[in-house]
Design a protein around this motif. Structure first.
Motif, short mmCIF file in Angstrom:
data_model
loop_
_atom_site.label_atom_id
_atom_site.label_comp_id
_atom_site.label_asym_id
_atom_site.label_seq_id
_atom_site.Cartn_x
_atom_site.Cartn_y
_atom_site.Cartn_z
N GLN A 136 0.83 -1.21 0.00
CA GLN A 136 0.00 0.00 0.00
C GLN A 136 0.87 1.26 0.00
O GLN A 136 0.53 2.25 -0.66
N ARG B 122 -2.76 -0.60 -5.17
CA ARG B 122 -4.13 -0.48 -4.70
C ARG B 122 -4.69 -1.83 -4.31
O ARG B 122 -4.46 -2.83 -5.01
N PRO B 123 -5.41 -1.90 -3.19
CA PRO B 123 -6.03 -3.18 -2.82
C PRO B 123 -7.09 -3.60 -3.82
O PRO B 123 -7.68 -2.76 -4.51
#
Length: 465
Positions: free
Chosen positions: A68, A73-74
């Motif tokens: 992160q 990006r998750p």
């Protein structure tokens, strides 16, 4: 919950398991009865398994934080709901030779056996069962429930055995001295956690070559009776069915091992699951529902999405009293949801296309505002996704059979353990897992001793951040 809070909670759990492990080690060094030593040895193995699982979780959390920070990006993919998974009535059939079982011939083979069950970071163990040739099945009466399982869960069942034929000699366990149970979540935590990680392989984990046992107490690799992996199995969502089912076991030992038992190669158990989407209301609120074929026949009411139905009631009181609803819309993994804006006033209608009484039917709902429309639509979409992921577990609500509460284990008198430990209530704020009575009493004594020392000036100097 923020990443720092989650990481702190995992660290506290690791610290607690390290202390439990040290307590079990101290108890093992003081045992004068085989039953106590077996219980302490089992707790050592269980605590080590929990430490390894928590360390793996901590590693995953820190890896996600690093990704992160570098701009990764998750994933925005939908995440299915969690649920409960229960395993009960575990039976492991044995296959004795005719001469051993019917004619009672051959060497006496007696072992202490228990099961370790792991699903994610949740780890439970069963009671220890003594097994000899008079038994045809190893029976575990425990009902094990995992509360935070996803549909992709892998429930690993490990069967451990320890030979109980050899003479038990309390003196062989080593002297009654061991390192003091002390330290706080501070500078000592890193050393303790690292030592626990290095020594976990001694009690059932694999941490790579070159690992050494830490000087927590007598060498755990030779301390008292030792449990060895006898067989194992991994159960997944596909194995979940109501009723008593048979599953294959993979053997991890041979007849030459002293802890060997003649396993049939299978185990039987009840494995059921309760997804949260089947037992908790998903969303509720006011909706305008179209009744019948008349385009002007709409009814204002209160609706709730729960299980496999969207239930529409005339009032909040009817919903709370669970009266017969005005309309029950079936929701399955094949249901389709779409939003239309065909009315002149731009009133958005939610269309639910599903199967009802063998036919494809479209139900129309109108929320009170565009925000409510989005909220209901997303909730129904997510619910349909949850049903599709949990598959057969959502055909109907499976029942988890709860066993009656265990009887309290009576205190054993006359042992070395009871000469040196007097049970007392633990200090406030400490949560002690459901281990044996001996270990709970030992930890109670430890917390009492620690509380007394913390009130002294020398103790305060030692507890630094």
């Amino acid at each position: 919950m923020s990443d720092n809070i989650q990481e702190g909670e995992v660290l506290r759990q690791i610290e607690r398991e390290v202390r439990m492990r040290e307590g079990a080690s101290k108890l093992l060094a003081a045992c004068s009865r085989r039953e106590q030593a077996l219980e302490a040895s089992k707790s050592l193995l269980t605590c080590s398994a929990r430490i390894l699982a928590l360390l793996s979780q901590l590693q995953r959390m820190r890896k996600a934080q690093i990704l992160q920070r570098v701009g990764h990006r998750p994933s925005e993919e939908a995440v299915p709901s969690l649920g409960k998974v229960s395993l009960s009535d575990l039976r492991v059939p044995l296959m004795w030779k005719d001469s051993e079982y019917f004619k009672n011939k051959g060497e006496l083979q007696r072992c202490a056996v228990f099961c370790l069950l792991q699903c994610g970071t949740e780890i439970h163990d069963t009671d220890v069962v003594m097994v000899d040739r008079t038994l045809t099945d190893i029976c575990f009466e425990d009902t094990i429930i995992f509360h935070e399982a996803g549909p992709g869960f892998q429930l690993r069942v490990e069967l451990y055995s320890s030979s109980a034929v050899e003479d038990f000699s309390p003196g062989a366990l080593g002297p009654r001295r061991s390192s003091r149970l002390g330290g706080s979540v501070g500078r000592s935590s890193g050393k303790k956690i690292r030592a626990a990680f290095e020594s976990a392989a001694v009690c059932g984990g694999n941490v790579g070559a070159g690992s050494v046992s830490p000087p927590l107490s007598p060498d755990l690799s030779t301390l008292g009776p030792k449990f060895n992996l006898l067989a194992h199995a991994t159960l997944t969502l596909e194995h979940v069915q109501e009723g008593f089912k048979t599953h294959d076991l993979s053997l991890a030992a041979t007849e030459d091992d002293p802890f060997w038992l003649p396993l049939y190669g299978s185990m039987c158990c009840r494995l059921v699951a309760q997804p949260l989407c089947m037992i908790q209301p998903i969303i509720s609120g006011q909706l305008k529902v179209k009744l019948g074929e008349d385009l002007n026949c709409w009814e204002n009411g209160v609706s709730v999405l729960r299980g496999q139905s969207l239930l529409c009631y005339q009032s909040q009181e009817d919903m709370e009293s669970e009266d017969k609803p005005l309309l029950e819309i079936p929701i399955t993994q094949d249901t389709v949801v779409c939003v239309s804006e065909r009315d002149p006033d731009l009133c958005q209608t939610v269309n639910i296309i599903t199967w009802h009484q063998g036919e494809e039917v479209t139900f129309r709902l109108t929320p009170l505002s565009p925000e409510d429309t989005q909220r209901w639509t997303e909730a129904i979409w997510q619910h349909i996704y949850n049903l599709s992921q949990w598959k057969q577990c959502c055909h109907h609500l499976m029942k988890i059979e709860m066993q009656s509460s265990k009887k309290a284990i009576p205190a054993r008198q006359g042992s070395l353990y009871h000469e040196i430990v007097t049970p007392s209530a633990p200090g406030e704020g400490h949560v002690i897992p459901d281990l044996s009575v001996e270990i709970r009493a030992l930890l109670s004594s430890y917390y009492k001793e620690r509380a007394v020392k913390m009130r002294g000036p020398r103790s305060r100097a030692g507890f630094t951040a």
